[in-house]
Structures are given as structure tokens and as C-alpha cells.
Enzyme design. Structure first.
Site, PDB file in Angstrom:
ATOM      1  N   TYR A  64      -7.639  -6.982  -5.668  1.00 12.62           N
ATOM      2  CA  TYR A  64      -7.197  -7.934  -4.630  1.00 12.62           C
ATOM      3  C   TYR A  64      -5.733  -7.708  -4.329  1.00 12.62           C
ATOM      4  CZ  TYR A  64     -10.128 -11.344  -2.389  1.00 12.62           C
ATOM      5  OH  TYR A  64     -10.990 -11.941  -1.529  1.00 12.62           O
ATOM      6  N   GLU A  66      -3.841  -9.487  -1.385  1.00 12.47           N
ATOM      7  CA  GLU A  66      -3.355 -10.288  -0.252  1.00 12.47           C
ATOM      8  C   GLU A  66      -1.843 -10.245  -0.198  1.00 12.47           C
ATOM      9  OE1 GLU A  66      -4.574 -14.376  -0.006  1.00 12.47           O
ATOM     10  OE2 GLU A  66      -6.678 -13.765  -0.078  1.00 12.47           O
ATOM     11  N   ASP A 241      -4.941  -1.349  23.416  1.00  9.00           N
ATOM     12  CA  ASP A 241      -5.983  -1.102  22.422  1.00  9.00           C
ATOM     13  C   ASP A 241      -6.432   0.352  22.585  1.00  9.00           C
ATOM     14  OD1 ASP A 241      -8.270  -0.922  20.943  1.00  9.00           O
ATOM     15  OD2 ASP A 241      -9.191  -2.756  21.713  1.00  9.00           O
ATOM     16  N   THR A 270      -8.741   1.504  16.150  1.00  6.36           N
ATOM     17  CA  THR A 270      -9.617   1.780  15.023  1.00  6.36           C
ATOM     18  C   THR A 270      -9.095   3.066  14.391  1.00  6.36           C
ATOM     19  OG1 THR A 270     -11.067   3.197  16.305  1.00  6.36           O
ATOM     20  CG2 THR A 270     -11.676   0.870  16.200  1.00  6.36           C
ATOM     21  N   LYS A 273     -12.746   6.490  15.089  1.00  5.98           N
ATOM     22  CA  LYS A 273     -13.346   7.091  16.291  1.00  5.98           C
ATOM     23  C   LYS A 273     -12.736   8.477  16.483  1.00  5.98           C
ATOM     24  CE  LYS A 273     -14.579   2.560  18.112  1.00  5.98           C
ATOM     25  NZ  LYS A 273     -14.450   1.565  19.183  1.00  5.98           N
ATOM     26  N   ARG A 279     -13.668   4.054   8.352  1.00  2.52           N
ATOM     27  CA  ARG A 279     -13.947   2.897   9.204  1.00  2.52           C
ATOM     28  C   ARG A 279     -12.868   1.844   8.975  1.00  2.52           C
ATOM     29  NH1 ARG A 279     -17.991   1.439  12.376  1.00  2.52           N
ATOM     30  NH2 ARG A 279     -18.512   3.617  12.147  1.00  2.52           N
TER      31      ARG A 279
HETATM   32  C1  LIG Z   1     -14.613   0.193  19.186  1.00  2.32           C
HETATM   33  C2  LIG Z   1     -13.589  -0.663  19.797  1.00  2.32           C
HETATM   34  C3  LIG Z   1     -13.143  -1.827  19.161  1.00  2.32           C
HETATM   35  C4  LIG Z   1     -13.823  -2.385  17.928  1.00  2.32           C
HETATM   36  O1  LIG Z   1     -13.731  -1.655  16.805  1.00  2.32           O
HETATM   37  P1  LIG Z   1     -14.546  -2.111  15.488  1.00  2.32           P
HETATM   38  O2  LIG Z   1     -13.973  -1.254  14.431  1.00  2.32           O
HETATM   39  O3  LIG Z   1     -15.962  -1.869  15.777  1.00  2.32           O
HETATM   40  O4  LIG Z   1     -14.244  -3.556  15.256  1.00  2.32           O
HETATM   41  C5  LIG Z   1     -12.110  -2.538  19.724  1.00  2.32           C
HETATM   42  N1  LIG Z   1     -11.547  -2.135  20.876  1.00  2.32           N
HETATM   43  C6  LIG Z   1     -11.970  -1.042  21.537  1.00  2.32           C
HETATM   44  C7  LIG Z   1     -11.304  -0.653  22.818  1.00  2.32           C
HETATM   45  C8  LIG Z   1     -13.012  -0.270  21.029  1.00  2.32           C
HETATM   46  O5  LIG Z   1     -13.453   0.789  21.703  1.00  2.32           O
END
Ligand SMILES: *Cc1c(COP(=O)(O)O)cnc(C)c1O
Length: 478
Positions: A64, A66, A241, A270, A273, A279
Site C-alpha cells: 500500500y 497512498e 487527453d 493512458t 495504447k 495498462r
Molecule cells: C481509451 C481512452 C480513455 C480511457 O482509458 P481507460 O484506460 O480505458 O480508462 C480516455 N480517453 C481517451 C481519449 C481514450 O481514447
């Protein structure tokens, strides 16, 4: 040497797992076989390296932690501190960011942390000041009521889902669309491209606290200098994002005004990707937001996943190499090859092409919905996902599009010729699929009839390519 190490490490790990729950070991073996055997074109997926994957399977999972580095709510976090500092340091260097917060468990969590920090930083309220000064007990019930109202009625402007934005960018049913008073911007109905003048006009009228840029299904680059200009003009915070295209930023394919990090107050992402890490999620911030972002856990997030932060550090170390830059460039080059493959075969693409890693195929010219196309392709071993096209006549469930991405197959080593063949196979499937009928005899948006022999023909051709470019070559399970 490395191949045999990896092979024996995984074989032995699976034996250990099988000794407790053999069905999980079996499913894990099967998942590898399935991933190896399918043509993965899901734009948000990739294949992380064995080093990244192995880093996630350790005793850091048991700790843990935090709080933040050097300021934990738990004792004994010295090794987690090493891991978290290193991941953050690599992230700052890789992206040229003043501050990096590597605790978010996923992209959506990273966005929640960013929203929280913007509210904490920007909402001006005498009650909030008392809260932050820890005079919490001085607040009466009525004060809390006012505070809830002030805090909860802020405005957010983001890209709409059907134009390629993400659910968390203010989509009504999502928490972002409920916690904020939201409006959405779309793309030009003629070209499918982002219209900065239209975004600016909306921003002037709506005066959002938060302007969100970034996307999940928009096949083009964004000019973030222009987005920042719009944000500045109306006094908004620019949050970008980059969940989908972080690998293209890390790999220096998106530079200058296409790199969001210098322009955004907060950049979220993320790590799994195009960035090809574990992940997880991350928030990059300008200094003024750092202290608020740091309160992400435990205000918004559950305890940090130290084993995943460790894997983020490993992935970032991989992403700063020339090899990764070459990989990122191939992602974009391959997307062009795929798009050209469709265009020369007469298919329609949203925006007429791509300049990132995404190709959005409009399947209505084949007389199909996205749902029918997705299912028919899956029957032929081609894994894609259906996606809305702008102003989609079939709505968000059936849709009229198929979203394709190149990061995963590029990791396997697919190049121009393979992606041209992928376009050929997809066109082959779709032109040999007919929309089905409902029980009452009307046109169906879900059922379909795939022509005889098409699935076999396509599966055989993709198997040849997949065999030529194996996933985790050298990894042999005993
Ligand atoms: C995939 C994605 C997310 C979410 O990601 P997770 O790891 O599945 O929570 C958020 N914003 C955008 C633009 C994405 O393509």
C-alpha cells in the site's frame, strides 16, 4: 539467450499458476494463442514487451502506498518511492513536462484526477479556501450546500462522441457530463475535420472553465497551439487527453504545435495504447497544477498500483529509444498505407484519409451498418470495432463506421505491403456481405449474410501474414 529466458520464465510461471487454479493457466495460454492468431486492428490496443509484462507480476502488488513520494500514509514505502520517482522522472523527460503524476490506474481515472485538480485550483470560493486551510469544522451545513453548488456547476466544452471524442469529455450519460454543465463541439459536416473557428465561436459563447481536446476516433492531427489560443481567449483551462496518440508524441511524430504537452495546462493519457506500456494512466501538468494533481490519491483514486508504476518506468525507458521513435513513425506510415489501400479500392473514409494511427471506414457504401461489418469481419478473423461516423444515421449502437488502428500490427512488424493487403481483405469481406432481414422481413441493422468461402479465404491470407510476423517471436511455452 533472452528468448529462452522468457520462454522458461513464462512456462514456469504458468506451472505455478496451474498448481492452484489450472483453468486460469489454461485461459492465459489460450489468450496468447488467440492474440497470436488474429488480425488485431483495434486502434486502442497494442502488445507490451515481455519486460513490461513481467514487471507487473511482482510483490510490489502487495504494498500500500497512498500519498506521494516521500509523503506516504503508510510505512515502508522506500522501494515504491524509488519506482514512482523513476517513472515520473522518465515521463517528464520523455514528454518534456514540468510535472508527471504516474498513479492513475487508467485513462478515465487520469481524467478524473485532472478534473478534480482543475476544480480545486480554479474555482474561487471563500468556502473552498477554508477547506484548503483545513478549517473544515468552521463550515456550516449551509456553507457546504453553497460550496457543492459552486463546485459542481462549472462548465466544460469537449469534443462530441460521434465526432471522435471520448465519453469522459462531457458526454451526457458519463460522470463528466453530469458533474459539469457541458457543451460539445463537433467536426465540419462537409469535410469531417475539426473547425477551429467553430470551436472558438462556441467557446466565446459558452465560456467554459475547461476546454478538452483529444480524441478516440478522429483520424487527424490536432493543432494544440490553436486550442490553447481559444482557451486563453475565454479564460479556460486547456486539458488535452492524448490517451490514443501518446506513443506518437513520445516517438516524436507529433512535434511543434501537434505536441500537446507544452500547450496544455494538463495532459492526460493512458500508457497502454500507442505508448505500448502497461495498462494504466498518467497526468502531465504545468507547475501551477502539480500540488492539486498530487491529491489525486486518495481524493479521487484508490491506492496506487506500485507494480504497474514500475512497469510504466520500464515502458518509458523503452519509449525514449531510437527504436521506439522508428516504431512510432511506422505506425503513422502504416496508417497511410492502410488508408490508401481503401481509397484505391473505392471505399469511403471519414475525412478522406488519415495522418495519425486511425482509419475510420464508412461502411454505408457497402450497404452495411458498423455492427454488421464488425461481425462479418470477426467471422473472417479480422478484429475491429464499430464506431459512429459524424452525424451517424444509425446511432451509437449500430453505427455506420469501423475504426481501425495500426499500433498493434506495427508492433508485430507489419509494413506497407501487409497493410495494403489488410485493406484488400476488409474490402473483400465487406463487398461479399449482405445486410440480413428481421423476422418480420424488414431490413435488419444487426444480421448479415457472409458469402460462401469468404471467411476461409480471408483467414488463410491473414494467417500467412501473421505467421510471417509472429507475436513475441521466440516465446515458446512448454
Ligand atoms: C481509451 C481512452 C480513455 C480511457 O482509458 P481507460 O484506460 O480505458 O480508462 C480516455 N480517453 C481517451 C481519449 C481514450 O481514447
Amino acid at each position: 539467450m533472452t528468448d529462452s529466458l522468457i520462454s522458461s520464465a513464462y512456462s514456469q510461471a504458468l506451472e505455478v499458476i496451474a498448481s492452484v487454479e489450472p483453468r486460469i493457466a489454461e485461459a492465459t495460454r489460450q489468450e496468447l494463442a488467440d492474440q497470436r492468431g488474429s488480425l488485431k486492428l483495434i486502434a486502442s490496443e497494442n502488445y507490451a514487451s515481455p519486460a513490461v509484462l513481467m514487471t507487473m507480476g511482482t510483490w510490489f502488488s502487495d504494498k500500500y502506498a497512498e500519498g506521494t513520494v516521500g509523503h506516504r500514509f503508510y510505512a515502508g514505502c522506500q522501494n515504491v518511492d524509488t519506482v514512482e520517482s523513476l517513472a515520473a522522472e522518465h515521463a517528464r523527460e520523455l514528454f518534456g513536462a514540468p510535472y508527471a503524476y504516474v498513479q492513475p490506474h487508467s485513462g478515465i481515472d487520469a481524467n478524473l484526477v485532472a478534473f478534480w485538480s482543475i476544480l480545486a485550483n480554479k474555482v474561487e470560493s471563500p468556502y473552498l479556501e477554508k477547506l484548503q486551510a483545513k478549517n473544515v469544522n468552521e463550515l456550516s451545513e449551509a456553507d457546504w450546500e453553497t460550496l457543492r453548488h459552486e463546485f459542481g456547476n462549472q462548465r466544460l466544452l469537449g469534443m462530441s462522441l460521434d465526432a471522435g471524442g471520448h465519453l469522459t469529455h462531457g458526454f451526457r450519460p458519463n460522470i463528466s457530463g453530469k458533474m459539469f454543465h457541458q457543451q460539445q463541439y463537433g467536426t465540419d459536416p462537409e469535410t469531417g475535420l475539426l473547425d477551429y473557428d467553430a470551436v472558438a465561436a462556441k467557446a466565446r459563447e459558452f465560456k467554459p472553465l475547461v476546454l478538452v481536446a483529444g480524441y478516440s476516433a478522429y483520424p487527424r492531427r490536432v493543432n494544440f497551439a490553436k486550442m490553447r489560443e481559444i482557451a486563453d481567449e475565454v479564460g479556460a483551462v486547456l486539458m488535452v487527453d492524448m490517451a490514443h496518440f501518446a506513443g506518437l508524441v513520445a516517438g516524436k511524430v507529433f512535434t511543434g504545435e501537434e505536441n500537446p504537452v507544452p500547450y496544455a495546462h494538463l495532459t492526460t493519457t493512458t500508457t497502454h495504447k500507442s505508448l505500448r506500456g502497461p495498462r494504466g494512466g498518467m497526468v502531465l501538468a504545468q507547475e501551477e497544477f502539480a500540488a492539486d494533481v498530487d491529491r489525486g490519491c486518495p481524493m479521487v483514486l484508490g491506492g496506487p498500483l506500485s507494480h504497474v508504476m514500475a512497469a510504466k518506468a520500464v515502458a518509458f525507458a523503452e519509449a525514449r529509444t531510437p527504436d521506439f521513435q522508428a516504431y512510432a513513425q511506422r505506425i503513422a506510415d502504416n496508417a497511410k498505407s492502410l488508408a490508401d489501400g481503401f481509397l484505391t479500392r473505392g471505399a469511403n473514409l471519414v475525412t478522406g484519409g488519415t495522418d495519425n494511427h486511425i482509419v475510420l471506414l464508412d461502411v454505408s457504401s457497402f450497404g452495411l451498418t458498423g455492427r454488421q461489418a464488425e461481425s462479418a469481419l470477426l467471422d473472417a478473423g479480422v478484429v475491429t470495432n464499430r464506431n459512429s461516423v459524424p452525424a451517424d444515421p444509425n446511432g451509437a449502437w449500430y453505427t455506420s463506421g469501423i475504426r481501425l488502428g495500426t499500433p498493434a500490427l506495427t508492433t508485430r512488424g507489419f509494413g506497407h505491403d501487409e497493410f495494403d493487403t489488410v485493406a484488400e481483405l476488409i474490402v473483400d469481406v465487406l463487398s461479399n456481405t449482405e445486410a440480413g432481414t428481421t423476422k418480420a422481413g424488414g431490413p435488419s441493422k444487426a444480421s448479415y449474410v457472409l458469402g460462401d468461402g469468404v471467411a476461409d479465404r480471408v483467414t488463410k491470407q491473414s494467417a500467412e501474414m501473421l505467421d510471417k510476423h509472429p507475436l513475441y517471436p521466440g516465446l515458446v511455452l512448454s
